[in-house]
Design a protein around this motif. Structure first.
Motif, PDB file in Angstrom:
ATOM      1  N   THR A  12      -8.029   5.370   4.629  1.00 51.83           N
ATOM      2  CA  THR A  12      -6.738   6.011   4.317  1.00 51.83           C
ATOM      3  C   THR A  12      -5.722   5.580   5.363  1.00 51.83           C
ATOM      4  O   THR A  12      -5.950   5.778   6.557  1.00 51.83           O
ATOM      5  CB  THR A  12      -6.861   7.549   4.333  1.00 51.83           C
TER       6      THR A  12
ATOM      7  N   THR B 141       4.334   2.592   2.379  1.00 53.24           N
ATOM      8  CA  THR B 141       5.037   1.508   3.078  1.00 53.24           C
ATOM      9  C   THR B 141       6.540   1.535   2.813  1.00 53.24           C
ATOM     10  O   THR B 141       7.279   0.752   3.407  1.00 53.24           O
ATOM     11  CB  THR B 141       4.481   0.130   2.660  1.00 53.24           C
TER      12      THR B 141
ATOM     13  N   ASN C 296       0.746  -1.133  -6.298  1.00 53.79           N
ATOM     14  CA  ASN C 296      -0.215  -1.125  -5.206  1.00 53.79           C
ATOM     15  C   ASN C 296      -1.143  -2.318  -5.334  1.00 53.79           C
ATOM     16  O   ASN C 296      -1.426  -2.771  -6.455  1.00 53.79           O
ATOM     17  CB  ASN C 296      -1.053   0.163  -5.227  1.00 53.79           C
TER      18      ASN C 296
ATOM     19  N   TYR D 241      -6.946   2.257  -5.978  1.00 48.77           N
ATOM     20  CA  TYR D 241      -5.948   3.275  -6.273  1.00 48.77           C
ATOM     21  C   TYR D 241      -6.218   3.769  -7.693  1.00 48.77           C
ATOM     22  O   TYR D 241      -6.166   2.984  -8.645  1.00 48.77           O
ATOM     23  CB  TYR D 241      -4.534   2.705  -6.159  1.00 48.77           C
TER      24      TYR D 241
ATOM     25  N   ARG E  99      -8.392  -1.862  -2.118  1.00 47.48           N
ATOM     26  CA  ARG E  99      -8.618  -0.438  -2.325  1.00 47.48           C
ATOM     27  C   ARG E  99      -8.554  -0.091  -3.804  1.00 47.48           C
ATOM     28  O   ARG E  99      -7.930  -0.772  -4.603  1.00 47.48           O
ATOM     29  CB  ARG E  99      -7.559   0.389  -1.578  1.00 47.48           C
TER      30      ARG E  99
ATOM     31  N   HIS F  65       0.832  -1.196   0.000  1.00 47.89           N
ATOM     32  CA  HIS F  65       0.000   0.000   0.000  1.00 47.89           C
ATOM     33  C   HIS F  65       0.872   1.254   0.000  1.00 47.89           C
ATOM     34  O   HIS F  65       2.084   1.210   0.260  1.00 47.89           O
ATOM     35  CB  HIS F  65      -0.925  -0.005   1.221  1.00 47.89           C
TER      36      HIS F  65
ATOM     37  N   THR G  29      -6.294  -2.362   6.756  1.00 44.88           N
ATOM     38  CA  THR G  29      -6.179  -3.665   6.096  1.00 44.88           C
ATOM     39  C   THR G  29      -7.242  -4.659   6.557  1.00 44.88           C
ATOM     40  O   THR G  29      -7.253  -5.816   6.119  1.00 44.88           O
ATOM     41  CB  THR G  29      -4.790  -4.283   6.358  1.00 44.88           C
TER      42      THR G  29
ATOM     43  N   ASN H 105      -3.397   1.541  10.596  1.00 39.88           N
ATOM     44  CA  ASN H 105      -3.067   0.697   9.447  1.00 39.88           C
ATOM     45  C   ASN H 105      -3.626  -0.718   9.595  1.00 39.88           C
ATOM     46  O   ASN H 105      -3.936  -1.368   8.594  1.00 39.88           O
ATOM     47  CB  ASN H 105      -1.560   0.674   9.240  1.00 39.88           C
TER      48      ASN H 105
ATOM     49  N   SER I 177       0.754   6.858   6.354  1.00 44.44           N
ATOM     50  CA  SER I 177       1.970   6.539   5.618  1.00 44.44           C
ATOM     51  C   SER I 177       3.211   6.870   6.440  1.00 44.44           C
ATOM     52  O   SER I 177       3.148   7.578   7.452  1.00 44.44           O
ATOM     53  CB  SER I 177       2.004   7.337   4.312  1.00 44.44           C
TER      54      SER I 177
END
Length: 328
Positions: free
Chosen positions: A266, A80, A191, A198, A196, A77, A256, A252, A269
């Protein structure tokens, strides 16, 4: 003797791996430009094991698969650290690094090259071939990172097939065959598309995907994030580092999750954790609750409005209030 570097396994399980650094021949036409592409080592980079794995694959390639393409793609993602891992691997090996984003707007002529008109100095024009991004990188030692693999259009992927299979070459419209040198490595990043959306990404064509080894790149754990924060911001109080890492790990983990009713949309990051939040703590260190003020000013504005309730739920469960001491 050639210069060597040693890679240590952070887990302590594997033996140290020693590799020769890459030699860039001085007789290359673009020697100076290629040397400028060697990245600077990040003094704050924390190897969570990816550099060691990359070194292990490189050792196998050099010793046993020198005539067989073994191209690696890192899938993970946003935020990362996929591209940063590859850049730092190139830095350690002193290898020219070319990151080439494969967005949907990139055409095959951008990557491979095209014929362009130039003035001939006599009032007329003449046609000359100009290398594209990939062709230019292939003409000397290079670590090529084809970033955002699954955002590339069909014609771009088709143009890369010959380079990535046993043919190991790009055939130019001029008839020239630009072959994959033994001191060139091709990597990619992408990704996931399962959880998700993207924008602009798609599931890789199976024939194209079969040309890659694909490794997953997960979000760092709470302990790993704490180590990163401590190394990059040595003056940060430990209670702040631990709490920031816990917030990020919880967000995070929710991102997931397979439960669409409760998960955040979201992630947090590494840019948020290592850059934005510490910057905010320095800006708002005077506040009654510096971490909460930073959360409001530097984290929540990046989150879609419908997702803020989820972030606030994580804040309430993990922090409630931040430390009262000055952050630094």
């Amino acid at each position: 003797m050639p210069k060597t570097v040693t890679f240590e396994d952070p887990t302590g399980e594997g033996k140290p791996i020693e590799l020769d650094v890459v030699n860039v021949p001085k007789n290359l036409d673009d020697y100076e430009a290629r040397m400028d592409h060697i990245p600077t080592a990040d003094p704050y980079y924390v190897d969570l094991g990816m550099l060691y794995r990359l070194a292990a694959l490189e050792q196998v390639r050099r010793n046993h698969f020198d005539d067989t393409p073994l191209h690696l793609a890192l899938r993970g993602h946003m935020g990362t650290g996929k591209d940063h891992d590859l850049e730092q691997f190139a830095a350690v090996l002193e290898m020219p690094h070319y990151r080439i984003p494969l967005t949907g707007e990139v055409r095959d002529i951008t990557l491979i090259g095209s014929v362009k008109l130039h003035g001939d100095g006599k009032g007329g024009t003449e046609s000359r071939w100009e290398d594209g991004d990939i062709t230019r990188a292939l003409r000397g030692p290079a670590l090529i990172n084809l970033s955002e693999l699954n955002a590339a259009g069909a014609e771009t992927l088709f143009a890369l097939h010959g380079l990535l299979d046993r043919h190991q070459a790009v055939e130019l419209p001029t008839g020239e065959m630009v072959r994959l040198r033994d001191d060139v490595r091709v990597f990619g990043t992408l990704n996931p598309t399962d959880l998700r959306d993207y924008a602009g990404t798609q599931t890789l064509n199976k024939a194209f995907a079969d040309r890659w080894i694909i490794w997953e790149k997960d979000f760092p754990s709470e302990e790993e994030l704490t180590a990163m924060l401590t190394r990059r911001h040595s003056g940060l109080r430990s209670e702040y580092a631990v709490l920031i890492a816990k917030l990020a790990a919880e967000v995070n983990a929710s991102f997931t999750s397979t439960d669409s009713r409760t998960r955040v949309e979201t992630p947090m990051s590494l840019r948020t954790v290592l850059d934005r939040i510490p910057a905010g703590l320095r800006m708002f260190g005077f506040a009654k609750d510096p971490l909460r003020r930073t959360w409001e000013e530097m984290v929540l504005p990046h989150i879609d409005p419908y997702d803020r309730d989820h972030y606030e739920t994580v804040w309430a469960a993990v922090a409630r209030t931040g430390p009262t001491k000055a952050p630094f």
